[in-house]
Write an enzyme that holds these catalytic residues in place. Structure first.
Site, PDB file in Angstrom:
ATOM      1  CB  THR A  47      -0.272   1.691   1.843  1.00 46.74           C
ATOM      2  OG1 THR A  47      -1.573   2.048   1.394  1.00 46.74           O
ATOM      3  CG2 THR A  47       0.085   2.510   3.061  1.00 46.74           C
ATOM      4  CB  THR A  48       3.575  -1.921   1.551  1.00 51.22           C
ATOM      5  OG1 THR A  48       2.443  -2.327   2.328  1.00 51.22           O
ATOM      6  CG2 THR A  48       4.818  -2.555   2.142  1.00 51.22           C
ATOM      7  CE1 TYR A 110      -6.598  16.281   6.307  1.00 57.69           C
ATOM      8  CE2 TYR A 110      -7.376  17.417   4.357  1.00 57.69           C
ATOM      9  CZ  TYR A 110      -6.884  17.459   5.636  1.00 57.69           C
ATOM     10  OH  TYR A 110      -6.675  18.658   6.260  1.00 57.69           O
ATOM     11  CE1 TYR A 136      -6.249  -1.661   1.511  1.00 59.75           C
ATOM     12  CE2 TYR A 136      -4.770  -0.158   0.365  1.00 59.75           C
ATOM     13  CZ  TYR A 136      -5.049  -0.970   1.446  1.00 59.75           C
ATOM     14  OH  TYR A 136      -4.138  -1.091   2.466  1.00 59.75           O
ATOM     15  NE  ARG A 141      -1.513   2.175   5.914  1.00 59.82           N
ATOM     16  CZ  ARG A 141      -0.356   2.678   6.324  1.00 59.82           C
ATOM     17  NH1 ARG A 141      -0.161   3.987   6.307  1.00 59.82           N
ATOM     18  NH2 ARG A 141       0.612   1.891   6.751  1.00 59.82           N
ATOM     19  CE  LYS A 164      -4.376  -4.574   0.734  1.00 62.89           C
ATOM     20  NZ  LYS A 164      -3.137  -3.794   0.518  1.00 62.89           N
ATOM     21  CB  ILE A 206      -3.199  -7.572  -1.409  1.00 62.63           C
ATOM     22  CG1 ILE A 206      -3.890  -7.946  -2.730  1.00 62.63           C
ATOM     23  CG2 ILE A 206      -2.021  -6.623  -1.673  1.00 62.63           C
ATOM     24  CD1 ILE A 206      -4.488  -6.768  -3.478  1.00 62.63           C
TER      25      ILE A 206
END
Length: 292
Positions: A47-48, A110, A136, A141, A164, A206
């Site tokens: 994402t980052t 979503y 993850y 998000r 994660k 992470i």
């Protein structure tokens, strides 16, 4: 098998030039900065990395560049995720995964699958790769939380080696740690909670802030894993202000401004993200200048 995922991994940002193109010189500087700082592994296209704004070709070139710069110095974890299971399987099958040591795959966002749907999604990924897979879970998000029960069920699959976990519900993390298989890794996806998670029996982090302060953050996690919680928490308390700054106006705008203040790369981001405000930038500059 997956011991290389213990300690500190960093979710690399993607440096951009002012015109929005990828700054490959900045990418090189960032990778070297993290490796020289002592982190245990690199996470690419998370994402980052603003991966949702990168084209297929950009992802391919960026990954290849990081693998080349890394030159086998550290393990590499590649983010391959989304909300279309078949598309993820196709991406895994079509990608050149030479130089990639594990896959990080996020809970589908979503379309909000049920727990059964999440399980079947990851089972398909498990059945279509021989690489280790990190789950993850980041409900803030994705809009969907993967329960501890689903995580523990998935932990029985052959290639799924850890998670994660970035839920805000720490009791969920504790349930996973309590009942997980011995070799299943529980890795924090929250910089503030990383050390408490390690103290509870987790395996590392992470991190976002870890690429800004790789030496300090990775040492904190190593101390925590070794049971030296007093010195580890001393480091965490020193970093708390800048961890808040990193997320005050969103990720990765905050960490990119930190990297700019440390002369690693520029802080440009792609729309719909925007750079941090002048007031936050000044707070970050002052912290970086005075931190020791």
């Amino acid at each position: 098998m997956s011991d290389f995922l213990k300690g500190t991994g960093v979710a690399l940002a993607t440096p951009f030039n002012v015109d929005g193109t990828i700054d490959y010189q900045g990418v090189t500087a960032l990778v070297d900065h993290c490796i020289e700082g002592g982190v245990e592994y690199l996470v690419v296209l998370g994402t980052t990395a603003e991966s949702v704004t990168l084209s297929k070709e950009e992802k391919k070139k960026l990954t290849a560049h990081i693998i080349e710069v890394n030159n086998q110095r550290l393990p590499i974890v590649l983010g391959i995720g989304g909300n279309n299971t078949n598309a993820i399987i196709s991406e895994i099958k079509e990608a050149d995964l030479t130089g990639v040591d594990a896959i990080l795959s996020v809970v589908p966002m979503y379309n909000k699958p049920t727990q059964k749907g999440i399980y079947q999604h990851y089972k398909e990924i498990n059945d279509n790769t021989s690489l280790p897979i990190l789950l993850y879970n980041v409900p803030s998000r994705t809009g969907t939380n993967m329960s501890a029960e689903t995580t523990l069920q998935l932990a029985q699959l052959e290639h799924i080696v850890g998670i994660k976990e970035a839920t805000s519900d720490f009791s969920q993390v504790l349930k996973i740690i309590k009942d997980k298989p011995k070799d299943f890794l529980v890795i924090s996806g929250d910089d503030v909670l990383a050390l408490p998670l390690v103290a509870a029996g987790g395996n590392g982090v992470i991190s976002v802030i870890g690429q800004g302060f790789p030496k300090e953050f990775s040492e904190m996690i190593r101390l925590g894993l070794a049971g030296d919680t007093q010195n580890a928490f001393d480091i965490l308390y020193g970093l708390l202000p800048v961890i808040d700054y990193a997320f005050e106006e969103g990720n990765p705008a905050g960490i990119k401004n930190i990297l700019k203040a440390k002369n690693v790369c520029d802080d440009s981001v792609r729309l719909p993200l925007v750079s941090v405000s002048d007031s936050l930038s000044n707070k970050i500059k002052n912290f970086v200048k005075n931190y020791s």
